[in-house]
Design a protein around this motif. Structure first.
Motif, PDB file in Angstrom:
ATOM      1  N   ALA A 186       2.338   0.809  13.587  1.00 35.84           N
ATOM      2  CA  ALA A 186       1.991  -0.507  13.046  1.00 35.84           C
ATOM      3  C   ALA A 186       3.168  -0.990  12.212  1.00 35.84           C
ATOM      4  N   SER A 187       3.587  -2.204  12.438  1.00 39.24           N
ATOM      5  CA  SER A 187       4.719  -2.769  11.694  1.00 39.24           C
ATOM      6  C   SER A 187       5.962  -1.884  11.807  1.00 39.24           C
ATOM      7  N   ASN A 188       6.130  -1.281  12.971  1.00 38.87           N
ATOM      8  CA  ASN A 188       7.279  -0.416  13.287  1.00 38.87           C
ATOM      9  C   ASN A 188       7.279   0.918  12.550  1.00 38.87           C
ATOM     10  N   PHE A 189       6.156   1.322  11.969  1.00 41.42           N
ATOM     11  CA  PHE A 189       6.059   2.611  11.286  1.00 41.42           C
ATOM     12  C   PHE A 189       4.901   3.403  11.882  1.00 41.42           C
ATOM     13  N   THR A 190       5.099   4.702  12.021  1.00 41.89           N
ATOM     14  CA  THR A 190       4.021   5.582  12.460  1.00 41.89           C
ATOM     15  C   THR A 190       3.139   5.889  11.264  1.00 41.89           C
ATOM     16  N   ILE A 191       1.836   5.784  11.475  1.00 45.07           N
ATOM     17  CA  ILE A 191       0.877   6.068  10.398  1.00 45.07           C
ATOM     18  C   ILE A 191      -0.400   6.620  11.012  1.00 45.07           C
ATOM     19  N   SER A 192      -1.057   7.503  10.272  1.00 48.95           N
ATOM     20  CA  SER A 192      -2.331   8.061  10.714  1.00 48.95           C
ATOM     21  C   SER A 192      -3.480   7.164  10.272  1.00 48.95           C
ATOM     22  N   VAL A 193      -4.620   7.399  10.871  1.00 47.30           N
ATOM     23  CA  VAL A 193      -5.839   6.702  10.451  1.00 47.30           C
ATOM     24  C   VAL A 193      -6.104   7.003   8.977  1.00 47.30           C
ATOM     25  N   ARG A 194      -5.999   8.276   8.595  1.00 45.75           N
ATOM     26  CA  ARG A 194      -6.178   8.669   7.199  1.00 45.75           C
ATOM     27  C   ARG A 194      -5.192   7.923   6.301  1.00 45.75           C
ATOM     28  N   GLY A 195      -3.941   7.843   6.737  1.00 54.59           N
ATOM     29  CA  GLY A 195      -2.926   7.129   5.967  1.00 54.59           C
ATOM     30  C   GLY A 195      -3.277   5.666   5.783  1.00 54.59           C
ATOM     31  N   LEU A 196      -3.839   5.043   6.821  1.00 59.14           N
ATOM     32  CA  LEU A 196      -4.254   3.640   6.702  1.00 59.14           C
ATOM     33  C   LEU A 196      -5.378   3.479   5.680  1.00 59.14           C
ATOM     34  N   GLY A 197      -6.298   4.426   5.636  1.00 58.04           N
ATOM     35  CA  GLY A 197      -7.363   4.367   4.632  1.00 58.04           C
ATOM     36  C   GLY A 197      -6.798   4.392   3.225  1.00 58.04           C
ATOM     37  N   TYR A 198      -5.845   5.288   3.002  1.00 57.64           N
ATOM     38  CA  TYR A 198      -5.213   5.364   1.683  1.00 57.64           C
ATOM     39  C   TYR A 198      -4.314   4.159   1.421  1.00 57.64           C
ATOM     40  N   ALA A 199      -3.732   3.583   2.472  1.00 56.61           N
ATOM     41  CA  ALA A 199      -2.935   2.359   2.305  1.00 56.61           C
ATOM     42  C   ALA A 199      -3.829   1.189   1.895  1.00 56.61           C
ATOM     43  N   ILE A 200      -5.040   1.110   2.442  1.00 58.30           N
ATOM     44  CA  ILE A 200      -5.995   0.069   2.044  1.00 58.30           C
ATOM     45  C   ILE A 200      -6.276   0.187   0.546  1.00 58.30           C
ATOM     46  N   LEU A 201      -6.591   1.395   0.116  1.00 59.49           N
ATOM     47  CA  LEU A 201      -6.901   1.631  -1.296  1.00 59.49           C
ATOM     48  C   LEU A 201      -5.684   1.349  -2.177  1.00 59.49           C
ATOM     49  N   GLY A 202      -4.529   1.820  -1.766  1.00 56.11           N
ATOM     50  CA  GLY A 202      -3.316   1.623  -2.548  1.00 56.11           C
ATOM     51  C   GLY A 202      -2.873   0.178  -2.610  1.00 56.11           C
ATOM     52  N   HIS A 203      -3.092  -0.573  -1.522  1.00 50.76           N
ATOM     53  CA  HIS A 203      -2.730  -1.990  -1.508  1.00 50.76           C
ATOM     54  C   HIS A 203      -3.546  -2.759  -2.537  1.00 50.76           C
ATOM     55  N   CYS A 204      -4.839  -2.510  -2.579  1.00 51.62           N
ATOM     56  CA  CYS A 204      -5.688  -3.179  -3.563  1.00 51.62           C
ATOM     57  C   CYS A 204      -5.304  -2.750  -4.972  1.00 51.62           C
ATOM     58  N   THR A 205      -5.043  -1.470  -5.160  1.00 43.52           N
ATOM     59  CA  THR A 205      -4.603  -0.962  -6.462  1.00 43.52           C
ATOM     60  C   THR A 205      -3.316  -1.657  -6.900  1.00 43.52           C
ATOM     61  N   HIS A 206      -2.390  -1.791  -5.980  1.00 44.87           N
ATOM     62  CA  HIS A 206      -1.116  -2.472  -6.248  1.00 44.87           C
ATOM     63  C   HIS A 206      -1.366  -3.889  -6.771  1.00 44.87           C
ATOM     64  N   HIS A 207      -2.248  -4.620  -6.114  1.00 43.37           N
ATOM     65  CA  HIS A 207      -2.485  -6.001  -6.535  1.00 43.37           C
ATOM     66  C   HIS A 207      -3.272  -6.092  -7.839  1.00 43.37           C
ATOM     67  N   LEU A 208      -4.123  -5.119  -8.123  1.00 44.15           N
ATOM     68  CA  LEU A 208      -4.772  -5.090  -9.437  1.00 44.15           C
ATOM     69  C   LEU A 208      -3.732  -4.863 -10.527  1.00 44.15           C
TER      70      LEU A 208
END
Length: 173
Positions: A141-163
Motif C-alpha cells: 500500500a502506498s509503495n510500502f509492504t505492510i501486514s494486516v496487523r501493521g495496518l491496525g496499529y497504523a490506524i491507532l497510531g494515525h489517530c494518536t498522531h492527530h490527537l
C-alpha cells in the motif's frame, strides 16, 4: 484473541511513523481507549475552537476529525484486502484533496463524532474477525509492504498522531 504489535524488526516504511506512536500492547483495547480519548477531548471544545486554524493553510479541528475518519476507512479497507490474500498493490491517496473536499468543516461536531464512532466500531469488528494467519498477511500500500496487523496499529497510531497535533498546535495558550 489478543492482537499484539508488529515485531520491531518489521519495517513498514512511512507507516512506521504511526505504528511507533502506539504505546499500548493490545490493539483492540488501544482502539477502544483511543476512541474514548478522542471523544473526551473533542466534546470539551467549543465551536470557535473546533473551527480554529493555527495557520491559514491548515485544517480546522473538525477537518482533522474528518481526515482521521477517511484515513481509518482507507487503512481498514487495505487490511481487509490483504487479509483476504489480495496481492494487488494498492495506490496511495491524496489526503489533502480528501480533507479539502470532505465538507467536515461545515458539519456539526456531533455528526462527525457519530461517524467516527461508527467507523471505529466497524474497524474493531473487522479486526476481531481476523485470525492469526490473516493478521500476518502482507500487501503493498502506498509503495510500502505492510501486514494486516501493521495496518491496525497504523490506524491507532494515525489517530494518536492527530490527537497530539491538536494538543500541540490547536490547544496551546
Amino acid at each position: 484473541m489478543q492482537i499484539l504489535p508488529p515485531l520491531p524488526e518489521e519495517n513498514f516504511g512511512n507507516f512506521s511513523n504511526y505504528i511507533n506512536k502506539v504505546n499500548t500492547v493490545e490493539l483492540l483495547k488501544g482502539l477502544n481507549d483511543n476512541q474514548e480519548s478522542l471523544m473526551q477531548k473533542i466534546l470539551a471544545l467549543d465551536e470557535a475552537t473546533l473551527n480554529f486554524k493555527y495557520q491559514p493553510d491548515k485544517w480546522t479541528i473538525k477537518e482533522v476529525i474528518g481526515h482521521v475518519i477517511d484515513t481509518e476507512r482507507i487503512f481498514a479497507y487495505r487490511a481487509l484486502r490483504f487479509a483476504r490474500k489480495d496481492k494487488t498493490a494498492l495506490a496511495g491517496y491524496d489526503e489533502v484533496l480528501y480533507g479539502d473536499t470532505s465538507n467536515a468543516g461545515q458539519r456539526d461536531i456531533q455528526d462527525l463524532l457519530e461517524e467516527f464512532v461508527a467507523v471505529r466500531k466497524a474497524t474493531i469488528t473487522l479486526f476481531k474477525s481476523f485470525n492469526e494467519e490473516m493478521l500476518n498477511e502482507k500487501g503493498i500500500a502506498s509503495n510500502f509492504t505492510i501486514s494486516v496487523r501493521g495496518l491496525g496499529y497504523a490506524i491507532l497510531g494515525h489517530c494518536t498522531h492527530h490527537l497530539q497535533i491538536i494538543d500541540e498546535r490547536y490547544l496551546v495558550g
